[in-house]
Design an enzyme around this catalytic site. Sequence first.
Site, PDB file in Angstrom:
ATOM      1  N   SER A 106      12.458  10.291 -14.880  1.00  0.00           N
ATOM      2  CA  SER A 106      11.573  11.097 -15.732  1.00  0.00           C
ATOM      3  C   SER A 106      10.693  10.284 -16.677  1.00  0.00           C
ATOM      4  O   SER A 106       9.728  10.826 -17.218  1.00  0.00           O
ATOM      5  CB  SER A 106      12.388  12.088 -16.555  1.00  0.00           C
ATOM      6  OG  SER A 106      12.560  13.265 -15.816  1.00  0.00           O
TER       7      SER A 106
ATOM      8  N   LYS B  62       7.100  10.430 -15.933  1.00  0.00           N
ATOM      9  CA  LYS B  62       6.288  11.616 -16.252  1.00  0.00           C
ATOM     10  C   LYS B  62       5.240  11.310 -17.326  1.00  0.00           C
ATOM     11  O   LYS B  62       4.174  11.905 -17.362  1.00  0.00           O
ATOM     12  CB  LYS B  62       7.194  12.760 -16.718  1.00  0.00           C
ATOM     13  CG  LYS B  62       8.088  13.304 -15.604  1.00  0.00           C
ATOM     14  CD  LYS B  62       9.131  14.261 -16.147  1.00  0.00           C
ATOM     15  CE  LYS B  62      10.021  14.805 -15.016  1.00  0.00           C
ATOM     16  NZ  LYS B  62      11.155  15.588 -15.535  1.00  0.00           N
TER      17      LYS B  62
ATOM     18  N   TYR C 183       5.922  12.519  -5.609  1.00  0.00           N
ATOM     19  CA  TYR C 183       6.745  12.658  -6.828  1.00  0.00           C
ATOM     20  C   TYR C 183       8.015  11.809  -6.745  1.00  0.00           C
ATOM     21  O   TYR C 183       8.395  11.145  -7.715  1.00  0.00           O
ATOM     22  CB  TYR C 183       7.089  14.134  -7.041  1.00  0.00           C
ATOM     23  CG  TYR C 183       8.020  14.383  -8.204  1.00  0.00           C
ATOM     24  CD1 TYR C 183       7.562  14.330  -9.523  1.00  0.00           C
ATOM     25  CD2 TYR C 183       9.376  14.672  -7.999  1.00  0.00           C
ATOM     26  CE1 TYR C 183       8.427  14.551 -10.593  1.00  0.00           C
ATOM     27  CE2 TYR C 183      10.237  14.894  -9.064  1.00  0.00           C
ATOM     28  CZ  TYR C 183       9.762  14.832 -10.355  1.00  0.00           C
ATOM     29  OH  TYR C 183      10.616  15.046 -11.408  1.00  0.00           O
TER      30      TYR C 183
ATOM     31  N   TYR D 292      14.694  15.453 -23.355  1.00  0.00           N
ATOM     32  CA  TYR D 292      15.251  16.712 -22.828  1.00  0.00           C
ATOM     33  C   TYR D 292      15.475  17.697 -23.976  1.00  0.00           C
ATOM     34  O   TYR D 292      14.732  17.674 -24.946  1.00  0.00           O
ATOM     35  CB  TYR D 292      16.543  16.445 -22.034  1.00  0.00           C
ATOM     36  CG  TYR D 292      16.366  15.446 -20.912  1.00  0.00           C
ATOM     37  CD1 TYR D 292      15.601  15.761 -19.798  1.00  0.00           C
ATOM     38  CD2 TYR D 292      16.952  14.196 -20.958  1.00  0.00           C
ATOM     39  CE1 TYR D 292      15.435  14.852 -18.754  1.00  0.00           C
ATOM     40  CE2 TYR D 292      16.798  13.289 -19.921  1.00  0.00           C
ATOM     41  CZ  TYR D 292      16.040  13.621 -18.830  1.00  0.00           C
ATOM     42  OH  TYR D 292      15.863  12.727 -17.813  1.00  0.00           O
TER      43      TYR D 292
ATOM     44  N   VAL E 273      16.911  10.144 -15.904  1.00  0.00           N
ATOM     45  CA  VAL E 273      18.305  10.237 -15.480  1.00  0.00           C
ATOM     46  C   VAL E 273      18.867   8.937 -14.904  1.00  0.00           C
ATOM     47  O   VAL E 273      20.062   8.840 -14.660  1.00  0.00           O
ATOM     48  CB  VAL E 273      18.543  11.382 -14.457  1.00  0.00           C
ATOM     49  CG1 VAL E 273      18.436  12.733 -15.124  1.00  0.00           C
ATOM     50  CG2 VAL E 273      17.632  11.262 -13.263  1.00  0.00           C
TER      51      VAL E 273
HETATM   52  N1  GLU Z   1      13.500  12.451 -10.186  1.00  0.00           N
HETATM   53  C1  GLU Z   1      14.297  13.225 -11.072  1.00  0.00           C
HETATM   54  C2  GLU Z   1      14.217  14.682 -10.755  1.00  0.00           C
HETATM   55  O1  GLU Z   1      13.157  15.190 -10.567  1.00  0.00           O
HETATM   56  C3  GLU Z   1      13.878  12.950 -12.477  1.00  0.00           C
HETATM   57  C4  GLU Z   1      14.714  13.716 -13.451  1.00  0.00           C
HETATM   58  C5  GLU Z   1      14.883  13.028 -14.778  1.00  0.00           C
HETATM   59  O2  GLU Z   1      14.900  11.811 -14.880  1.00  0.00           O
HETATM   60  O3  GLU Z   1      15.038  13.785 -15.730  1.00  0.00           O
HETATM   61  O4  GLU Z   1      15.198  15.368 -10.675  1.00  0.00           O
END
Ligand code: GLU
Length: 309
Positions: free
Chosen positions: A65, A68, A193, A245, A263
């Site tokens: 994430s 992002k 993605y 989060y 994560v």
């Molecule tokens: N690639 C992970 C997903 O989409 C990233 C989630 C994350 O790091 O919060 O589930």
Amino acid sequence: MICDNFDDIYEIVSQARKYTKDGKVADYIPALGEADPNNLAVAMFDGNGTCLSAGNVEETFTLQSVSKVLSLALALLDNGAEKVFTRVGMEPTGDPFNSIAKLESLKPSKPLNPMINAGALAVTNMIAGAGTEDKLGRLLEFIHDLTGNTSITYNEKVATSEFETADLNRALCYFMRQHGGIDGGVEELMDLYTKQCAIEMDCEDLSKIGYVLANEGVDPVSQREIIPLHIARIVKTFMVTCGMYNASGEFAIRVGIPAKSGVSGGILGAVPHKLGIGIYGPALDEKGNSIAGMKLLETLSSRFDLSMF
Ligand code: GLU
């Protein structure tokens, strides 16, 4: 340097490492389950060429994430803020990062922000390019510019592992496409993605990205503007409101640093006008943040007065 005493940092890392045993490595993406939960590393970069680091600094990890933040900056560069925010909102959500609930309950259906999976998928869908390879290549080039490290690429094993198991993210995409929130093929978007999330680096590279954000988008060496100021501001604001989060509020109070976690256990931090921070600690707490990484940041923030508030 805010802190140039390696012994201090070494001590902070070894104190924080104790918390790794209270966390758990993410394994819903099977390849991430192979990480060593005891690892913990930090790098801090103040733009002056020296990067102070301690712990398992040789470890590389995938951004998950944390990516992002970078796809958002690139999509904003490509499309402008007005267009991007027709497809994704600006508000935090108290829901888990992969929740589908509000996509259905909110009318019109629009992901609340670009840091949750639905919003990030809508944003990645807006990256300009001829196809997946071109779009991913542009994102990697952007990251090469931010870090000065042109060898950064994605980890194929982690990307494939997520691609093969990402049914929940696929569900988000199909739902959004039905409601006009994304265009094109869902499988192509999932391919892009999952590769974006699997971009791999070490915490020193991550601290350099943090520094450019902290420095209002300007590369400290060349003085080139890599990210326009208004985009760097948007990105950092999301890091404050939604970056950790559904622990972002508590993190703002305890730490007060714009940050984004993933994560895999990575945390990107940008202390405005001062410092970029990269952390890696794959043992996660129940909200998905690096458990020892959070402790480390809390100690660093209080010891060196890093809160922006
Ligand atoms: N690639 C992970 C997903 O989409 C990233 C989630 C994350 O790091 O919060 O589930």
